[in-house]
Enzyme design. Structure first.
Site, PDB file in Angstrom:
ATOM      1  CG  HIS A 110     -50.523   5.496   9.430  1.00 46.47           C
ATOM      2  ND1 HIS A 110     -50.537   6.225   8.258  1.00 46.47           N
ATOM      3  CD2 HIS A 110     -51.289   6.180  10.315  1.00 46.47           C
ATOM      4  CE1 HIS A 110     -51.302   7.294   8.428  1.00 46.47           C
ATOM      5  NE2 HIS A 110     -51.775   7.293   9.671  1.00 46.47           N
TER       6      HIS A 110
ATOM      7  CD  GLU B 105      -2.596   1.564   0.159  1.00 45.80           C
ATOM      8  OE1 GLU B 105      -2.250   2.522  -0.564  1.00 45.80           O
ATOM      9  OE2 GLU B 105      -3.600   0.851  -0.086  1.00 45.80           O
TER      10      GLU B 105
ATOM     11  CB  THR C 216     -11.195   5.334  -2.397  1.00 48.12           C
ATOM     12  OG1 THR C 216     -10.121   5.200  -3.318  1.00 48.12           O
ATOM     13  CG2 THR C 216     -12.050   6.529  -2.790  1.00 48.12           C
TER      14      THR C 216
ATOM     15  CG  PHE D  31      -3.080   0.575   5.905  1.00 43.51           C
ATOM     16  CD1 PHE D  31      -3.234  -0.748   6.293  1.00 43.51           C
ATOM     17  CD2 PHE D  31      -1.904   0.934   5.255  1.00 43.51           C
ATOM     18  CE1 PHE D  31      -2.248  -1.685   6.056  1.00 43.51           C
ATOM     19  CE2 PHE D  31      -0.906   0.005   5.020  1.00 43.51           C
ATOM     20  CZ  PHE D  31      -1.082  -1.313   5.411  1.00 43.51           C
ATOM     21  N   GLY D  32      -6.933   1.862   4.484  1.00 45.09           N
ATOM     22  CA  GLY D  32      -8.365   2.136   4.492  1.00 45.09           C
ATOM     23  C   GLY D  32      -8.912   2.472   3.120  1.00 45.09           C
TER      24      GLY D  32
ATOM     25  N   GLY E 221      -0.305   4.359  -0.164  1.00 46.92           N
ATOM     26  CA  GLY E 221      -0.975   5.484   0.476  1.00 46.92           C
ATOM     27  C   GLY E 221      -1.460   5.134   1.868  1.00 46.92           C
TER      28      GLY E 221
END
Length: 471
Positions: free
Chosen positions: A443, A34, A41, A38-39, A36
């Site tokens: 309702h 990874e 986008t 973690f996690g 960028g």
């Protein structure tokens, strides 16, 4: 030269890919690549921070509308740094915690760099090289930037602009935000910044916003937001220029918009092309998508792909489902499960909100099969009366021969929740008759809109059959 490490499994991408490491894999050597945060986008620059922005934006907008109900409310201003820091103070901590946890797992090696293939089942991340029996490519997608002067570096100097990756971390609210794009990212962020006090202009080449939605929904949405901010629709982007700190977007028909901040939100492109895929024999589809079969297998044995990278849905909830399927398939190669083939539900968290699943009316018509489509206004239910809602509706599309629901489209307050009632029925295989008559709806709750729409669709079926008999 570094010594190659061999892993049983390498996962490239720590979004949904990070959820795939299970206790069953404790005896495996695993690489996690990874470059960028973690996690992925969703956590860092997508679903979660945008929804954390949408909520205060909804509150701000509602405060301007109390007069319709006899309540004196107003919106004063927004403390943008406080809003931003509340979001990313939490998000960044979760992301860092995810990375630190993986670093602490004995059988996992974290490679905090971009991975590129160097040969069959071989990869390099910075100066570290490794091979693996199995790869899962969960590399996500990135903003697509139009090829026009001012945005594309091959056509000259590039003006300053933001994408969804960066706009949520700006230091102050834009005075005038110009947004290029008409999809869900553009519209969610347009709602956020307009509600919090920015002047907003949205530019889209189509004559309406959210063109992938059902036409009735798209038309209603476009009409609604045109009352809140400026729309420049139906023209191609020609060029982008800058002068004295302001940015101007010029259209092919001569119109233009000038603001202090530009957001480019014209779609997403999968990151498969960034992996040097040809060096391992990986086949890509349109916009860099990694081609997979219904089990998640790519064109190379032992290499799998999930999420935005394979381009099937580009929705976090679908990526999570694919992650579970591929995790099973990795551990049980003789008992493969398939990706979800039923329609994918989705939502647009703008204002008005939209929730949808299944076919649009145009898609149903193009199929050539019989269908009935109805719309039912929120104002037909007591809850709609309470809100003085005269614009929102539920649209249903059903098959009069099988009695099954083909598509559902809700635009208005709580649309993402209301459509979930229909998602559940579709996934359980319920007929419209069952959903309408075998369930008790409270309702006057919002769900009564769905009940009334289902009953109206059943009436539509009856009319269809009578007309068929009369021919």
């Amino acid at each position: 030269m570094s010594t190659r490490i061999h892993h049983d499994l390498v996962i490239v991408g720590a979004g949904s890919g990070n959820s795939m490491i299970t206790p069953e894999m404790d005896n495996w050597s695993i690489g996690m690549v990874e470059e960028g945060a973690f996690g992925g986008t969703c956590l860092n620059r997508g679903c979660i921070p945008t929804k954390m922005l949408v909520y205060p934006a909804d509150l701000a907008l509602q405060a301007t509308q109390g007069h319709r109900l006899g309540v004196s409310t107003s919106f004063q201003d927004a403390d943008w740094p406080a809003i931003r820091d509340r979001i990313f103070g939490r998000v960044d901590a979760i992301s860092d915690g995810g990375k630190n946890y993986r670093l602490s797992v004995p059988n996992v090696t974290v490679y905090p760099a971009r991975g590129v293939f160097t040969g069959p089942h071989a990869m390099r991340a910075d100066d570290r090289e490794f091979t693996a029996d199995r790869f899962v490519l969960a590399v996500g997608a990135r903003p697509m930037i139009p090829v026009v002067p001012g945005l594309d570096p091959t056509l000259g100097p590039v003006v300053p602009f933001h994408t969804s990756d960066t706009i949520m971390r700006v230091d102050e609210l834009p005075r005038h935000l110009v947004i290029v794009g008409g999809g869900f990212i553009a519209n969610e962020l347009a709602h956020v910044f307009a509600a919090l006090g920015s002047r907003v202009t949205v530019i889209n080449r189509s004559g309406r916003l959210l063109g992938a939605q059902d036409r009735d929904v798209s038309d209603r949405y476009t009409a609604s937001v045109s009352e809140r901010y400026e729309l420049l629709l139906g023209a191609q982007l020609d060029r982008v220029t800058t002068d004295s700190g302001d940015i101007s977007v010029h259209l092919s028909d001569g119109r233009s918009a000038t603001g202090d901040v530009l957001l480019v939100a014209t779609g997403r492109v999968a990151n498969g092309d960034l992996l040097a895929p040809a060096l391992t024999g990986l086949l890509l589809g349109e916009h860099g998508t990694i081609i997979v079969d219904h089990h998640g297998r790519t064109s190379v044995p032992g290499i799998w792909s999930i999420g935005d990278a394979n381009g099937r849905h580009m929705l976090k909830h679908m990526a999570n489902g694919e992650a579970r399927i591929v995790t099973h398939n990795l551990m049980h190669p003789t008992d493969l499960k398939s990706f979800e083939q039923r329609p994918a539900p989705s939502a647009v968290f703008a204002h008005p909100q939209i929730g949808t699943i299944g076919l649009t009316e145009q898609q149903a018509r193009d199929s050539g099969s019989p269908f009935v489509a109805i719309t039912h206004d929120y104002g037909g239910a007591a809850w709609g009366w309470a809100m003085e809602d005269t614009a929102s509706f539920c649209k249903l599309i059903g098959d009069p021969d099988t009695g099954m629901l083909l598509g559902a489209h809700v635009i208005g307050s709580q649309a993402s929740t209301l459509v979930s009632l229909l998602v559940q029925g579709m996934y359980l295989g319920n007929t419209i008759e069952q959903m309408a008559h075998d369930v008790v709806y409270i309702h006057p709750a919002p769900s009564e809109v769905i009940e009334q729409a289902l009953l109206k669709l059943l009436d539509g079926f009856d009319t269809y059959r009578k007309n068929l008999q009369a021919r």
